[in-house]
Design a protein around this motif. Sequence first.
Motif, short mmCIF file in Angstrom:
data_model
loop_
_atom_site.label_atom_id
_atom_site.label_comp_id
_atom_site.label_asym_id
_atom_site.label_seq_id
_atom_site.Cartn_x
_atom_site.Cartn_y
_atom_site.Cartn_z
N LEU A 1 7.75 4.91 -0.74
CA LEU A 1 6.39 4.39 -0.31
C LEU A 1 6.30 2.88 -0.88
CD1 LEU A 1 3.76 7.36 -1.15
CD2 LEU A 1 4.18 6.08 0.91
N SER B 1 5.53 -0.01 1.46
CA SER B 1 4.41 -0.98 1.30
C SER B 1 4.56 -2.46 1.22
CB SER B 1 3.74 -0.60 -0.13
OG SER B 1 4.31 -1.07 -1.14
N LYS C 1 2.90 -4.09 3.71
CA LYS C 1 1.31 -3.69 4.00
C LYS C 1 0.43 -4.46 3.32
CE LYS C 1 2.05 -0.11 6.45
NZ LYS C 1 1.50 0.08 7.76
N PHE D 1 -3.80 -1.46 0.60
CA PHE D 1 -2.83 -0.35 0.79
C PHE D 1 -2.28 -0.25 -0.59
CE2 PHE D 1 1.21 1.43 1.34
CZ PHE D 1 0.97 2.70 1.99
N LYS D 2 -1.58 -1.39 -0.99
CA LYS D 2 -1.05 -1.67 -2.32
C LYS D 2 -1.80 -1.12 -3.46
CE LYS D 2 2.29 -5.07 -0.64
NZ LYS D 2 2.92 -6.54 -0.80
N LEU E 1 -1.99 2.60 -3.51
CA LEU E 1 -0.71 3.23 -3.66
C LEU E 1 -0.63 3.22 -5.17
CD1 LEU E 1 1.91 4.26 -2.78
CD2 LEU E 1 3.03 2.16 -2.63
N SER F 1 6.09 -1.41 -9.64
CA SER F 1 5.02 -1.62 -8.49
C SER F 1 3.68 -2.44 -9.22
CB SER F 1 4.77 -0.40 -8.20
OG SER F 1 3.80 -0.44 -7.38
#
Length: 132
Positions: free
Chosen positions: A55, A59, A62, A66-67, A70, A113
């Motif tokens: 994912l 991402s 994206k 969205f991030k 996530l 992330s």
Amino acid sequence: MNIKNMFTALVLGLIALSSNHSQGSTADSAYQGAQLIVILFECILIALPTTAFLLVIWSRWKHLRFKQLLQTVLNSSLVLMLISMLAVNQLTLDFSSWLIVFAIGHTLLVGISYLLLKQHTNRVKSSLTGCW
């Protein structure tokens, strides 16, 4: 199934595991039931980092919202992973080195992330303030 329902089901499962009710079953079937639960938790511990890694890679292309969503899911999955590790530790009184490697990898993935999300957020903010 949303995260809150999944977390509630996990907590109820852990409470059921920690209770000492035998319900008239033999020791072998109780042991097999515990083994099945351990295998389920180990599958969760392997699936979470793998799915999160895919994912995070996906991402990359994206948008920011969205991030952000996530990252919320990744934070929840990290908590779920720690709870699963505690459950495996309670049921087996040890865990394999692979599970520890997956847990460390997942923790690093969530941290990386987060840093990438922060960098993207700063880029968006600077581009928006540059327009004014």
